[in-house]
Scaffold this active site. Structure first.
Site, PDB file in Angstrom:
ATOM      1  N   THR A 372      81.594  40.231  34.810  1.00 34.23           N
ATOM      2  CA  THR A 372      81.410  38.798  34.820  1.00 34.23           C
ATOM      3  C   THR A 372      81.527  38.335  33.385  1.00 34.23           C
ATOM      4  OG1 THR A 372      79.905  39.091  36.679  1.00 34.23           O
ATOM      5  CG2 THR A 372      79.784  36.993  35.540  1.00 34.23           C
ATOM      6  N   SER A 444      74.219  37.293  41.465  1.00 38.66           N
ATOM      7  CA  SER A 444      73.157  37.339  40.457  1.00 38.66           C
ATOM      8  C   SER A 444      73.443  36.420  39.275  1.00 38.66           C
ATOM      9  CB  SER A 444      72.991  38.774  39.936  1.00 38.66           C
ATOM     10  OG  SER A 444      72.561  39.639  40.957  1.00 38.66           O
ATOM     11  N   GLY A 464      77.094  40.880  33.732  1.00 43.63           N
ATOM     12  CA  GLY A 464      76.333  42.105  33.924  1.00 43.63           C
ATOM     13  C   GLY A 464      75.893  42.420  35.330  1.00 43.63           C
ATOM     14  N   GLY A 465      76.523  41.817  36.365  1.00 38.77           N
ATOM     15  CA  GLY A 465      76.144  42.165  37.728  1.00 38.77           C
ATOM     16  C   GLY A 465      74.669  41.940  37.976  1.00 38.77           C
TER      17      GLY A 465
END
Length: 562
Positions: A372, A444, A464-465
């Protein structure tokens, strides 16, 4: 014997030096600031504001520029979320998240025995959701833009056509993924293939330049109709994907009401579902009000232990209760009720860890009513925008759309392929996030804006997921509880817990000397992550009205402004 072996290991991973100063102050500007994952993209956004554009104009230009210079996450083949605060204090949020194609179904990644087929939701054509980025930018421009659309897309067209120099990190990532690009794209993407990319090499993407030119000249129709749409559908047919012309034609970004909450002396403005970020962040910050984190200090055992335990409970709620609000009733009000949030810590002990198997989702009041990238922008008028956009994992589905020059996302992995089965990031999902046609997968992403005393105070977000939420949480605490400058707050080492798996993921040096050992003695299990957690972009408004940018040293991130 096991303890003797683990102790030096813990000392090494927690006390390792990151060479990132907590006292470092970032770029200071008087009027405007943009912080993004790539210096060329930041420069594009800055130039737009120098020409009189507002934060929205700059954000659109940065989004398209990142699709060229940062192809592992910047995109037109993915989606994202953004939160906007205008100079008059009014706020808005845009959901341009991908959605499941019309032919998707809840068991599409299971075999005949009902077991999840490995990598089917992660790599290849079937992993792709319907892209939302272009429609999102079009809608954003229609509502808040001031400069002509063509002028905002043109910088990206030129970057793709003329080429740009690779950074060392981008060259390394391209080299690492050469085989996958060949394996999962139905036709060899020759423009990206090379024996060894090196820093300074020029990357040109002529097909992407043509695609961006169509978007520049035709707006939404330049992507969701005509030649580009046909390229996407043809790629789907060759690779066994299911995105159709109807899926593309029917996609629409959605304006949503941002989540707002008063936490201490700050007002938090963040993204609502289908992002889990806003709810989780507000829960974590609300819990933190009751604990003397400022007195305990950064990197201490007390602070780390408390934060880990709070994160376990918040991520347990995420797994059970959150999903697409257009398909399920998400108990937003109950999850954000202060009394409920604080009850979640009633079994917390400062002396020992709580095993994740003993942490359950709470029962809030009923409903009423990896890769991301993030960028943050404030313009000279005082408008602020926080944007998080993604393909999901690095380079998404690893599929280039032949003839169009861009990568497809693998966001379908963010659905629950099967209740209780972890996705790429180890996140557990339930029925609330099951696959359905037209549904948006849980995320997220946590684009966030903070106010203080009614004025703009901070713009922040991260990649960062599953670690995005805890990255943003830690950066905010670093500023408001530990008095770090914006750059120091972004520099600071990070650690993360997401309930399941029951591990504390920690960067080297994220925990103080001896802290890792003390956490282990309390029962925490620590896993090292030498590659780093998250990549954030933050802007802090200083007491004198100037701005400080925080660009993440974990990547090629850069701040620009004037």
């Amino acid at each position: 014997m096991i303890k003797k072996l683990l102790i030096p290991f813990l000392l090494i991973i927690t006390a390792g030096c990151q060479n990132r100063s907590l006292d470092e102050v970032g770029l200071i500007t008087d009027k405007a600031m943009v912080v993004s994952a790539h210096p060329l993209a930041s420069s594009v956004g800055n130039e737009i504001m120098l020409r009189g554009g507002n934060a929205v104009d700059a954000a659109i230009a940065v989004q398209f520029a990142l699709a060229v210079v940062y192809p592992d996450a910047g995109n037109i083949g993915g989606g994202g979320f953004l939160v906007l605060r205008q100079q008059d204090g009014s706020v808005d949020a845009l959901d341009y998240r991908e959605e499941a194609p019309g032919d998707a179904h809840r068991d599409m990644y299971l075999n005949e025995e009902g077991e999840v087929i490995e990598d089917l939701s992660v790599k290849g054509h079937l992993a792709a959701g319907v892209p939302g980025t272009v429609d999102g930018m079009v809608q954003l421009h229609e509502k808040y833009g001031t400069m002509p659309w063509e002028e905002l897309v043109q910088p990206a067209v030129l970057l793709a056509a003329n080429g740009f120099p690779l950074t060392a990190k981008e060259a390394e990532k391209l080299n690492e993924n050469q085989d996958d690009f060949i394996t999962y794209s139905t036709r060899r993407p020759e423009f990206i293939l090379k024996d060894n990319w090196e820093e300074g090499d020029t990357l040109r993407i002529p097909d992407l330049a043509k695609t961006l030119a169509r978007i520049r000249d035709q707006g939404r129709a330049g992507f969701y109709e005509g030649a580009t749409a046909q390229y996407i559908v043809d790629e789907m047919k060759r690779g066994g994907g299911i995105i159709s012309k109807e899926d593309l034609a029917n996609y629409r970004a959605i304006w949503r009401e941002p989540l707002t909450a008063k936490v201490g002396e700050h007002n938090v403005i963040s993204m609502p579902p289908p992002s889990s970020g806003g709810i989780a962040l507000i829960q974590l910050l609300t819990i933190s009000e009751d604990y003397p984190v400022d007195e305990w200090g950064i990197k201490t055992t007390e602070t780390a232990h408390f934060m880990i335990e709070a994160e376990k409970r918040v991520y347990a709620d995420r797994a059970k209760h959150l999903g697409d609000p257009d398909f399920i009733d998400v108990p937003v009000e109950g999850l954000l009720e202060e009394a409920y949030i604080k009850r979640r810590m009633r079994d917390f002990s400062m002396d020992s860890d709580t095993d994740s198997e003993e942490v359950y989702a709470g029962k809030p009041a009923a409903y009423e009513g990896a890769q991301t990238t993030h960028y943050s922008i404030v313009d000279p008028m005082g408008n602020a925008i926080s944007v998080t956009t993604t393909l999901n994992t690095n380079f998404g589905a690893l599929v280039f759309v032949d003839g169009a020059g861009f990568l497809l996302n693998n966001e379908m992995d963010d659905f629950s392929a099967k209740p209780g089965y972890p996705n790429t990031y180890g996140l557990i999902g339930g029925e609330a996030n099951a696959i359905a046609p037209g549904k948006r997968m849980l995320s997220s992403m946590t684009p966030t804006i903070l106010e203080k005393d009614g004025d703009l105070y901070m713009v922040v977000g991260s990649m960062g997921g599953s670690t995005i939420i805890t990255t943003v949480y830690q950066i905010i605490l670093n500023v408001i509880a530990h008095d770090l400058p914006m750059q120091g707050a972004v520099n600071a080492g990070r650690f993360h817990h997401q309930w399941e798996p029951d591990w504390v993921l920690s960067e080297l040096g994220a925990l103080g000397p001896g802290t890792g050992l003390q956490l282990w003695l309390k029962g925490h299990k620590i896993a090292p992550n030498p590659r780093g957690i998250g990549r954030a972009a933050g802007i802090l408004v200083l007491p004198d009205g100037r701005m400080e940018g925080g660009a993440d040293p974990r990547g090629d991130d850069a701040a620009a402004g004037f």
